[in-house]
Motif scaffolding. Structure first.
Motif, short mmCIF file in Angstrom:
data_model
loop_
_atom_site.label_atom_id
_atom_site.label_comp_id
_atom_site.label_asym_id
_atom_site.label_seq_id
_atom_site.Cartn_x
_atom_site.Cartn_y
_atom_site.Cartn_z
N ASN A 169 39.45 61.28 -58.09
CA ASN A 169 39.67 60.77 -59.46
C ASN A 169 39.05 61.66 -60.54
N CYS A 170 39.17 62.96 -60.35
CA CYS A 170 38.60 63.91 -61.32
C CYS A 170 39.70 64.78 -61.94
N ILE A 214 32.82 65.92 -58.39
CA ILE A 214 33.02 64.78 -57.48
C ILE A 214 31.72 64.00 -57.27
N TYR A 215 30.59 64.63 -57.60
CA TYR A 215 29.30 63.94 -57.49
C TYR A 215 28.78 63.58 -58.87
N PRO A 216 28.60 62.28 -59.16
CA PRO A 216 28.02 61.90 -60.46
C PRO A 216 26.58 62.39 -60.60
N ARG A 236 23.26 63.92 -57.78
CA ARG A 236 23.19 65.37 -57.64
C ARG A 236 21.88 65.89 -57.04
N VAL A 237 20.77 65.22 -57.33
CA VAL A 237 19.50 65.66 -56.74
C VAL A 237 19.57 65.51 -55.23
N LEU A 296 17.10 66.78 -65.72
CA LEU A 296 18.47 66.69 -66.23
C LEU A 296 19.43 67.11 -65.11
N PRO A 297 19.73 66.16 -64.19
CA PRO A 297 20.53 66.51 -63.01
C PRO A 297 21.92 67.06 -63.31
N MET A 298 22.43 66.84 -64.52
CA MET A 298 23.74 67.38 -64.86
C MET A 298 23.80 68.88 -64.58
N ILE A 299 22.71 69.61 -64.88
CA ILE A 299 22.77 71.07 -64.76
C ILE A 299 22.71 71.56 -63.31
N ILE A 300 22.47 70.65 -62.37
CA ILE A 300 22.49 71.06 -60.96
C ILE A 300 23.92 71.36 -60.52
#
Length: 196
Positions: A21-22, A62-64, A68-69, A86-90
């Motif tokens: 769903n992306c 695919i990973y929110p 991510r951590v 800020l896990p977004m940047i992973i």
């Protein structure tokens, strides 16, 4: 040299992302890849590598953020404290691992461009710069990026000037965390541009 059938890669990326769903991410990835290819024609011997990196740069969508951590740790990825904050940047590092393990990309230059497309890094290549800039021009938000005009003017000078403009914009506009790679790239770009 590793080459990919770009149409085949596009359909594999679509299948991978749409099943999760992306679809919006798929559109962004293709837009960045195609733009990186066009931009790369001016700067790279092999602009197809920029397209491949662009198509795969956000495959980790695919990973929110809240997963991510854990995903990164399972993949054996070393994380900075800023990435934990800020896990977004992973996602850039996870995308590299998915490109390697799910899409069999082994070209280190392509993997590098995927891995630093959000932050850049100190030891950047022209390919890294092209994908980094393409991602900022074809951003994944609504409307025009607020920095686009200055970035495009800087791009008329060089890839480095454009990357420096963007990072400088970020650092003066309420950035949540300063990733060490971003800071190192900024320092190197400033030195390089000062010596031109």
């Amino acid at each position: 040299m590793e080459t990919f059938d770009q149409n085949n890669l596009k359909s594999l990326v679509k299948k991978f992302l749409v099943e999760q769903n992306c679809l919006k991410t798929y559109d962004h990835c293709i837009s960045v890849g195609d733009y990186a290819y066009e931009l790369g024609k001016n700067y790279l011997d092999e602009p197809d590598k920029a397209r491949t990196a662009g198509y795969l740069h956000d495959i980790s969508a695919i990973y929110p953020d809240d997963q991510r951590v854990d995903v990164a740790k399972k993949m054996g990825i070393d994380l900075y404290k800023e990435e934990l904050e800020l896990p977004m940047i992973i996602h850039q590092k996870i995308s590299k691992e998915i490109a390697l393990n799910e899409f069999n990309v082994t070209d280190q230059a392509i993997l590098s461009a995927i891995e630093c497309h959000t932050t850049l890094k100190e030891d950047y290549s022209d390919l890294d710069l092209v994908v980094f800039i393409a991602d900022k021009i074809k951003w994944d938000q609504q409307g025009e990026p607020p920095y686009i005009e200055g970035l495009m003017v800087a791009l008329d000078h060089s890839l480095e000037a454009s990357a420096y403009y963007y990072i400088d914009y970020l650092l003066t506009h309420d950035i949540q965390v300063i990733h060490p790679w971003l800071n190192e790239a900024y320092v190197k770009l400033r030195k390089q541009l000062a010596s031109v």
